[in-house]
Design a protein around this motif. Sequence first.
Motif, PDB file in Angstrom:
ATOM      1  N   ILE A  69       0.791  -1.077  -0.123  1.00  0.00           N
ATOM      2  CA  ILE A  69       0.093   0.037  -0.028  1.00  0.00           C
ATOM      3  C   ILE A  69       0.897   1.182   0.005  1.00  0.00           C
ATOM      4  O   ILE A  69       0.359   2.124  -0.420  1.00  0.00           O
ATOM      5  CB  ILE A  69      -0.922   0.275   1.291  1.00  0.00           C
ATOM      6  N   PHE A  70       2.112   1.171   0.433  1.00  0.00           N
ATOM      7  CA  PHE A  70       3.025   2.223   0.157  1.00  0.00           C
ATOM      8  C   PHE A  70       3.476   2.723  -0.978  1.00  0.00           C
ATOM      9  O   PHE A  70       4.100   3.761  -1.282  1.00  0.00           O
ATOM     10  CB  PHE A  70       4.121   2.128   1.222  1.00  0.00           C
ATOM     11  N   GLU A  71       3.223   1.787  -2.037  1.00  0.00           N
ATOM     12  CA  GLU A  71       3.980   2.059  -3.419  1.00  0.00           C
ATOM     13  C   GLU A  71       3.614   3.347  -4.010  1.00  0.00           C
ATOM     14  O   GLU A  71       2.435   3.666  -3.980  1.00  0.00           O
ATOM     15  CB  GLU A  71       3.891   0.775  -4.129  1.00  0.00           C
ATOM     16  N   ALA A  72       4.526   4.071  -4.542  1.00  0.00           N
ATOM     17  CA  ALA A  72       4.291   5.307  -5.438  1.00  0.00           C
ATOM     18  C   ALA A  72       3.893   6.428  -4.359  1.00  0.00           C
ATOM     19  O   ALA A  72       3.252   7.393  -4.964  1.00  0.00           O
ATOM     20  CB  ALA A  72       3.471   5.066  -6.373  1.00  0.00           C
ATOM     21  N   SER A  73       3.835   6.215  -3.262  1.00  0.00           N
ATOM     22  CA  SER A  73       3.406   7.097  -2.046  1.00  0.00           C
ATOM     23  C   SER A  73       4.676   8.193  -1.859  1.00  0.00           C
ATOM     24  O   SER A  73       5.779   7.733  -1.492  1.00  0.00           O
ATOM     25  CB  SER A  73       2.962   6.535  -0.832  1.00  0.00           C
ATOM     26  N   ARG A 299       0.990  -6.151   2.018  1.00  0.00           N
ATOM     27  CA  ARG A 299       1.455  -6.632   0.907  1.00  0.00           C
ATOM     28  C   ARG A 299       0.401  -6.895  -0.203  1.00  0.00           C
ATOM     29  O   ARG A 299      -0.535  -7.604   0.358  1.00  0.00           O
ATOM     30  CB  ARG A 299       2.454  -7.906   1.134  1.00  0.00           C
ATOM     31  N   GLY A 300       0.644  -6.699  -1.482  1.00  0.00           N
ATOM     32  CA  GLY A 300      -0.329  -7.140  -2.376  1.00  0.00           C
ATOM     33  C   GLY A 300      -1.398  -6.355  -2.442  1.00  0.00           C
ATOM     34  O   GLY A 300      -2.548  -6.910  -3.037  1.00  0.00           O
ATOM     35  N   LYS A 301      -1.627  -5.261  -1.966  1.00  0.00           N
ATOM     36  CA  LYS A 301      -2.735  -4.398  -1.611  1.00  0.00           C
ATOM     37  C   LYS A 301      -2.807  -3.003  -1.903  1.00  0.00           C
ATOM     38  O   LYS A 301      -3.468  -2.359  -1.212  1.00  0.00           O
ATOM     39  CB  LYS A 301      -3.414  -4.605  -0.146  1.00  0.00           C
ATOM     40  N   ARG A 302      -2.162  -2.684  -3.129  1.00  0.00           N
ATOM     41  CA  ARG A 302      -2.020  -1.393  -3.499  1.00  0.00           C
ATOM     42  C   ARG A 302      -3.200  -0.918  -4.198  1.00  0.00           C
ATOM     43  O   ARG A 302      -3.940  -1.615  -4.927  1.00  0.00           O
ATOM     44  CB  ARG A 302      -0.887  -1.153  -4.521  1.00  0.00           C
TER      45      ARG A 302
END
Length: 310
Positions: A69-73, A299-302
């Motif tokens: 969920i942190f990706e590209a944040s 994990r896996g919940k973007r």
Amino acid sequence: MKSVLSAKHFHDEEAAYKFVEARLWPNGPVCPHCGGVERISKMGGKSTRIGTYKCYQCRKPFTVKVGTIFEASHVPMRHWLQAIFLMTSSKKGISSNQLHRTLGCTLKTAWFISHRIREAMRVNGLMMPPMGSGGGVVEADETFIGFVGGAKTSVAWSNKNIVFTLVERGGSARSFHVDGVRAADLMPIIRQNLSREAQLQTDEMNTYSYIAKKEGIDHEAVKHSKDEYVRREGDRLITTNTVEGYYSIFKRGMKGVYQHCKEKHLHRYLSEFDFRYSNRIATGYDDLARAEKALKGVRGKRLTYRTTNQ
């Protein structure tokens, strides 16, 4: 006396990354691009972002944020950890407005953070064991909240959101946003989530009696229409007070803290209240342990919200 919020990972960015890495990568870094665990090294240099690794199998850089969920944040990791702790330790939730004031971010960012944390709290139904195994008591009930489309009518609950909840006495809760309270709406949920050994306890709605008979489930009902709320039969206590207690917390949170919820987001709010209830003190979780469990679910919940059907 030392505040839990004085921990270093809540204030130092490098410590925050190390804290998250230790929980998501207990056996060392894992490349999210190729799944490799060998030939991975941490990158150095003044211009390198904190927590950056390079996989020499696929030759791609990555951080622990990728695939979560942190990706590209652009939100600092320490603020993510603060928000996770605040949301998991607040019994009735914490609004985006309050997060915005506490974290010093914009309201839009606070809303972005809170929805992604709710997604981290969501548990895949296929991974959950049946409720009531070994003859445990499972209480079931339904409630109505909000207005579909935001419009009110004079016809009772005809245009309200319907929530159906199963609560295992002394255990976890599972809530579902359903279309109605007919057998066709509730039977698939009960069939998928209840053990055949469970003792199902409900109010006197005929739907429950029909489902229990059809599925061969031991069923008892309390008759609220006759002012019956608790009944004892031998060593068995027949009541729906546990699930109604869950709803009292849920409704105080939804009406008093969140106030407004669109129908398309309701399932995430249900996940949030289920998560806190299922991981409460009585089930062996304090605030810190609950926050760490939510962190392991990132994990896996973007979420991107780039499409209209989210």
